[in-house]
Design an enzyme around this catalytic site. Structure first.
Site, mmCIF file in Angstrom:
data_model
loop_
_atom_site.group_PDB
_atom_site.id
_atom_site.type_symbol
_atom_site.label_atom_id
_atom_site.label_comp_id
_atom_site.label_asym_id
_atom_site.label_seq_id
_atom_site.Cartn_x
_atom_site.Cartn_y
_atom_site.Cartn_z
ATOM 1 N N HIS A 1 0.811 -1.223 0.000
ATOM 2 C CA HIS A 1 0.000 0.000 0.000
ATOM 3 C C HIS A 1 0.846 1.275 0.000
ATOM 4 O O HIS A 1 0.392 2.324 -0.444
ATOM 5 C CB HIS A 1 -0.985 0.008 1.178
ATOM 6 C CG HIS A 1 -0.352 0.229 2.520
ATOM 7 N ND1 HIS A 1 0.239 -0.788 3.244
ATOM 8 C CD2 HIS A 1 -0.207 1.351 3.271
ATOM 9 C CE1 HIS A 1 0.703 -0.311 4.379
ATOM 10 N NE2 HIS A 1 0.450 0.986 4.427
ATOM 11 N N ASP A 2 2.083 1.207 0.490
ATOM 12 C CA ASP A 2 2.961 2.379 0.496
ATOM 13 C C ASP A 2 4.044 2.305 -0.578
ATOM 14 O O ASP A 2 5.061 2.994 -0.483
ATOM 15 C CB ASP A 2 3.619 2.543 1.876
ATOM 16 C CG ASP A 2 2.722 3.271 2.860
ATOM 17 O OD1 ASP A 2 1.729 3.876 2.425
ATOM 18 O OD2 ASP A 2 3.017 3.230 4.075
ATOM 19 N N LYS B 1 5.902 5.261 -2.130
ATOM 20 C CA LYS B 1 6.955 6.014 -1.442
ATOM 21 C C LYS B 1 8.322 5.833 -2.089
ATOM 22 O O LYS B 1 9.276 6.522 -1.715
ATOM 23 C CB LYS B 1 7.003 5.615 0.033
ATOM 24 C CG LYS B 1 5.826 6.175 0.822
ATOM 25 C CD LYS B 1 5.918 5.864 2.307
ATOM 26 C CE LYS B 1 4.743 6.503 3.065
ATOM 27 N NZ LYS B 1 4.789 6.194 4.512
ATOM 28 N N HIS C 1 2.049 9.690 -2.473
ATOM 29 C CA HIS C 1 2.474 8.283 -2.569
ATOM 30 C C HIS C 1 1.319 7.338 -2.870
ATOM 31 O O HIS C 1 1.499 6.332 -3.549
ATOM 32 C CB HIS C 1 3.205 7.848 -1.300
ATOM 33 C CG HIS C 1 2.312 7.541 -0.144
ATOM 34 N ND1 HIS C 1 1.842 8.506 0.714
ATOM 35 C CD2 HIS C 1 1.784 6.366 0.309
ATOM 36 C CE1 HIS C 1 1.092 7.941 1.648
ATOM 37 N NE2 HIS C 1 1.034 6.653 1.419
ATOM 38 N N ASP D 1 -3.565 0.746 9.120
ATOM 39 C CA ASP D 1 -2.445 1.670 8.887
ATOM 40 C C ASP D 1 -2.239 2.580 10.094
ATOM 41 O O ASP D 1 -1.106 2.816 10.535
ATOM 42 C CB ASP D 1 -2.741 2.478 7.628
ATOM 43 C CG ASP D 1 -1.524 3.204 7.082
ATOM 44 O OD1 ASP D 1 -0.405 2.685 7.232
ATOM 45 O OD2 ASP D 1 -1.698 4.279 6.486
ATOM 46 N N HIS E 1 -6.338 4.374 0.717
ATOM 47 C CA HIS E 1 -6.067 3.986 2.107
ATOM 48 C C HIS E 1 -5.846 5.170 3.050
ATOM 49 O O HIS E 1 -5.818 4.995 4.267
ATOM 50 C CB HIS E 1 -4.896 2.995 2.188
ATOM 51 C CG HIS E 1 -3.531 3.597 2.013
ATOM 52 N ND1 HIS E 1 -2.968 3.830 0.780
ATOM 53 C CD2 HIS E 1 -2.603 4.005 2.919
ATOM 54 C CE1 HIS E 1 -1.748 4.342 0.935
ATOM 55 N NE2 HIS E 1 -1.508 4.460 2.230
ATOM 56 N N HIS E 2 -5.706 6.384 2.503
ATOM 57 C CA HIS E 2 -5.631 7.578 3.352
ATOM 58 C C HIS E 2 -6.903 8.434 3.249
ATOM 59 O O HIS E 2 -6.928 9.555 3.772
ATOM 60 C CB HIS E 2 -4.416 8.429 2.984
ATOM 61 C CG HIS E 2 -3.143 7.954 3.616
ATOM 62 N ND1 HIS E 2 -2.910 7.995 4.971
ATOM 63 C CD2 HIS E 2 -2.035 7.393 3.058
ATOM 64 C CE1 HIS E 2 -1.716 7.496 5.234
ATOM 65 N NE2 HIS E 2 -1.166 7.116 4.100
#
Length: 291
Positions: free
Chosen positions: A155-156, A159, A184, A237, A208-209
């Site tokens: 998911h990241d 980055k 990201h 998260d 997801h954010h």
């Protein structure tokens, strides 16, 4: 015909024929097309030959003449179902190999991130575990859980486009740095948007954010506009972020994590997922060694 026009689901052969018997014919068909279901129809009650053929696996059914229409249709239906079942088993095996290959690919992405930022790689692994446990508690289907797990694993991934100096900055980020960090999820979703996996991996990464009250990023989505898997990942998260050391602070601990989750429950974070996450923390199913 079997050699040139297969696949046939079912072949029904008479028993006594010129040149070779029905059992011999079906044995040859077994060599050419082993998945074709084979049956013998005969008026010659040679049960020993028939039983032997059935026991060897050469013949699925043995039908005797006169064979009424209902009996024949029932046998044909059973034969087609047998054929389709075998095909399904093969398809599942292929799907499993594809899934295994996909996970290996995702693991390669994680290794790529790990070279630049070991924290991010460890964070994604832990978050995937937490998200899976939450999803099980809230009753997601096993297939959706698997898609969520794979998405959480990377998911990241976006980055990799962020300078390591910003990722590992020990102090508070300024507005420009935070704006760059916020890209990201978009970068990560773009990496996977063309990968046809059958799961909404790119969308989960993108969302997801996002937050239920519209305060999240990158699109400020609200409530039902956010995929349920994305809402679960958001909670996982947050839990991992608070419970682990960050470049700019030490872990805040179990009590603070639960307090923050309670404060966001039903407002910015999915209430059911938050409750499941709190239960995991209280029962020490996660972060057993962190107080």
């Amino acid at each position: 015909m079997v050699e040139s026009d297969q696949p046939f689901a079912v072949v029904v052969s008479d028993f006594k024929m010129p040149f070779m018997s029905g059992v011999e014919l079906l044995a040859k068909i077994k060599e050419i097309a082993p998945e074709t279901v084979r049956m013998v129809l005969t008026g010659y009650a040679d049960l020993e030959v028939a039983i032997s053929a059935v026991n060897r696996g050469d013949i699925f059914r043995f039908l005797t003449k006169p064979c009424d229409k209902d009996t024949l249709m029932s046998a044909l239906k059973a034969g087609v179902e047998q054929y389709e079942m075998v095909q399904s088993v093969h398809e599942l095996a292929v799907i499993q190999r594809l899934k295994d290959g996909l996970e290996s690919t995702l693991r390669a992405f994680i290794r790529l991130v790990e070279f630049r930022d070991p924290y991010t790689a460890g964070h994604m692994d832990r978050t995937a575990e937490i998200a899976t446990l939450i999803a099980e508690k809230v009753g997601l289907s096993s297939d959706r859980i698997e898609g969520l797990r794979l998405a959480a694993m990377v998911h990241d991934i976006g980055k990799i486009a962020i300078p390591s100096g910003i990722l590992n900055k020990p102090g508070i980020l300024n507005d420009a740095e935070f704006a760059l960090i916020k890209t990201h999820s978009l970068v990560g979703s773009e990496i996977f948007e063309l990968m046809d996996t059958g799961w909404p991996i790119a969308r989960i990464i993108l969302e997801h954010h996002e937050r239920l009250d519209g305060t999240g990023y990158p699109n400020g989505l609200c409530k039902e506009d956010i995929l349920e898997e994305s809402q679960i990942l958001a909670v996982a998260d947050v839990i991992d972020a608070i419970m682990t050391h960050r470049p700019y602070r030490l872990t805040l601990g179990r009590k603070k994590t639960i307090e923050d989750l309670e404060a966001q429950k039903g407002i910015s974070l999915n209430a059911e997922s938050v409750e499941a996450g709190i239960e995991l923390l209280q029962t020490e199913q996660i972060f057993k060694d962190v107080t």
